[in-house]
Design a protein around this motif. Structure first.
Motif, mmCIF file in Angstrom:
data_model
loop_
_atom_site.group_PDB
_atom_site.id
_atom_site.type_symbol
_atom_site.label_atom_id
_atom_site.label_comp_id
_atom_site.label_asym_id
_atom_site.label_seq_id
_atom_site.Cartn_x
_atom_site.Cartn_y
_atom_site.Cartn_z
ATOM 1 N N ASP A 157 0.912 2.127 8.855
ATOM 2 C CA ASP A 157 1.851 2.852 8.955
ATOM 3 C C ASP A 157 2.643 3.050 7.646
ATOM 4 O O ASP A 157 3.738 2.373 7.508
ATOM 5 C CB ASP A 157 3.100 2.395 10.189
ATOM 6 C CG ASP A 157 4.129 3.426 10.384
ATOM 7 O OD1 ASP A 157 4.505 4.180 9.701
ATOM 8 O OD2 ASP A 157 4.936 2.925 11.335
ATOM 9 N N LEU A 158 2.353 4.069 6.872
ATOM 10 C CA LEU A 158 2.968 3.931 5.570
ATOM 11 C C LEU A 158 4.542 4.820 5.567
ATOM 12 O O LEU A 158 5.140 4.945 4.579
ATOM 13 C CB LEU A 158 2.105 5.028 4.641
ATOM 14 C CG LEU A 158 0.735 4.116 4.338
ATOM 15 C CD1 LEU A 158 -0.171 5.038 3.627
ATOM 16 C CD2 LEU A 158 0.824 2.865 4.030
ATOM 17 N N GLU A 159 4.832 5.402 6.839
ATOM 18 C CA GLU A 159 6.267 5.902 6.789
ATOM 19 C C GLU A 159 7.387 4.506 7.211
ATOM 20 O O GLU A 159 8.463 4.982 6.814
ATOM 21 C CB GLU A 159 6.244 6.779 8.278
ATOM 22 C CG GLU A 159 5.099 7.948 8.395
ATOM 23 C CD GLU A 159 5.531 8.958 7.228
ATOM 24 O OE1 GLU A 159 6.641 9.210 6.806
ATOM 25 O OE2 GLU A 159 4.813 9.408 6.378
ATOM 26 N N ASP A 160 6.721 3.553 7.533
ATOM 27 C CA ASP A 160 7.731 2.350 7.873
ATOM 28 C C ASP A 160 7.791 2.033 6.288
ATOM 29 O O ASP A 160 7.020 1.884 5.515
ATOM 30 C CB ASP A 160 6.925 1.246 8.306
ATOM 31 C CG ASP A 160 7.582 0.111 8.706
ATOM 32 O OD1 ASP A 160 8.279 0.088 9.858
ATOM 33 O OD2 ASP A 160 8.033 -0.840 7.939
ATOM 34 N N ILE B 82 3.447 -0.745 6.757
ATOM 35 C CA ILE B 82 2.815 -1.701 7.876
ATOM 36 C C ILE B 82 1.454 -1.653 7.978
ATOM 37 O O ILE B 82 0.819 -0.333 8.140
ATOM 38 C CB ILE B 82 3.428 -1.402 9.251
ATOM 39 C CG1 ILE B 82 4.928 -1.954 8.954
ATOM 40 C CG2 ILE B 82 2.848 -2.119 10.638
ATOM 41 C CD1 ILE B 82 5.175 -3.450 8.725
ATOM 42 N N LEU B 83 0.805 -2.759 8.036
ATOM 43 C CA LEU B 83 -0.651 -2.854 8.519
ATOM 44 C C LEU B 83 -0.676 -3.566 9.802
ATOM 45 O O LEU B 83 -0.461 -4.767 9.986
ATOM 46 C CB LEU B 83 -1.443 -3.637 7.459
ATOM 47 C CG LEU B 83 -2.989 -3.972 7.981
ATOM 48 C CD1 LEU B 83 -3.818 -2.864 8.034
ATOM 49 C CD2 LEU B 83 -3.415 -5.039 6.911
ATOM 50 N N ALA C 136 -5.081 7.054 0.707
ATOM 51 C CA ALA C 136 -6.429 6.645 0.033
ATOM 52 C C ALA C 136 -6.533 5.498 -0.199
ATOM 53 O O ALA C 136 -7.504 4.761 0.302
ATOM 54 C CB ALA C 136 -6.488 7.491 -1.300
ATOM 55 N N GLN C 137 -5.451 4.624 -0.581
ATOM 56 C CA GLN C 137 -5.618 3.216 -0.861
ATOM 57 C C GLN C 137 -5.851 2.598 0.706
ATOM 58 O O GLN C 137 -6.267 1.503 0.821
ATOM 59 C CB GLN C 137 -4.190 2.748 -1.422
ATOM 60 C CG GLN C 137 -4.328 1.182 -1.611
ATOM 61 C CD GLN C 137 -3.109 0.638 -2.458
ATOM 62 O OE1 GLN C 137 -1.898 1.177 -2.527
ATOM 63 N NE2 GLN C 137 -3.475 -0.397 -3.026
ATOM 64 N N ALA C 138 -4.906 3.140 1.621
ATOM 65 C CA ALA C 138 -5.074 2.707 2.940
ATOM 66 C C ALA C 138 -6.365 2.742 3.602
ATOM 67 O O ALA C 138 -6.883 1.747 4.261
ATOM 68 C CB ALA C 138 -3.771 3.245 4.026
ATOM 69 N N VAL D 239 0.772 -1.159 0.052
ATOM 70 C CA VAL D 239 0.077 -0.122 0.061
ATOM 71 C C VAL D 239 0.894 1.196 0.135
ATOM 72 O O VAL D 239 1.864 1.271 0.892
ATOM 73 C CB VAL D 239 -0.972 0.079 1.255
ATOM 74 C CG1 VAL D 239 -1.727 1.462 1.187
ATOM 75 C CG2 VAL D 239 -2.021 -1.115 1.456
ATOM 76 N N SER D 240 0.731 2.247 -1.007
ATOM 77 C CA SER D 240 1.536 3.355 -0.954
ATOM 78 C C SER D 240 1.227 4.704 -0.853
ATOM 79 O O SER D 240 1.602 5.716 -0.813
ATOM 80 C CB SER D 240 2.200 3.281 -2.501
ATOM 81 O OG SER D 240 1.105 3.328 -3.547
#
Length: 72
Positions: free
Chosen positions: A37-40, A44-45, A16-18, A12-13
């Motif tokens: 956590d898209l900063e990881d 991470i989900l 919006a997708q998350a 997931v990038s």
């Protein structure tokens, strides 16, 4: 009651997708606490609650997202 926290690596990038994936998970499993956590670097989900990780992975993969369970 035994609550677990499962951590998944995804591709997931975007926020919006998350948000779409989170909405889908909560539609099927409203009792869970779900966040990304898209900063990881592994996007991470995290899912907290009583659920089979395989059910989460199947649901997310149906959305065309790559997902793998991260083990300790």
């Amino acid at each position: 009651m035994f609550i677990t926290i499962e951590v998944f690596k995804t591709n997931v990038s975007s926020q919006a997708q998350a948000a779409l994936i989170k909405t889908s998970i909560l539609h099927h499993f409203p009792h869970l606490d779900v966040n990304f956590d898209l900063e990881d670097r592994d996007n991470i989900l995290r899912v907290e609650g009583e659920v089979d990780p395989g059910d989460i992975m199947l649901l997310v993969r149906q959305s065309g997202v790559e997902i793998n369970l991260l083990l300790d």
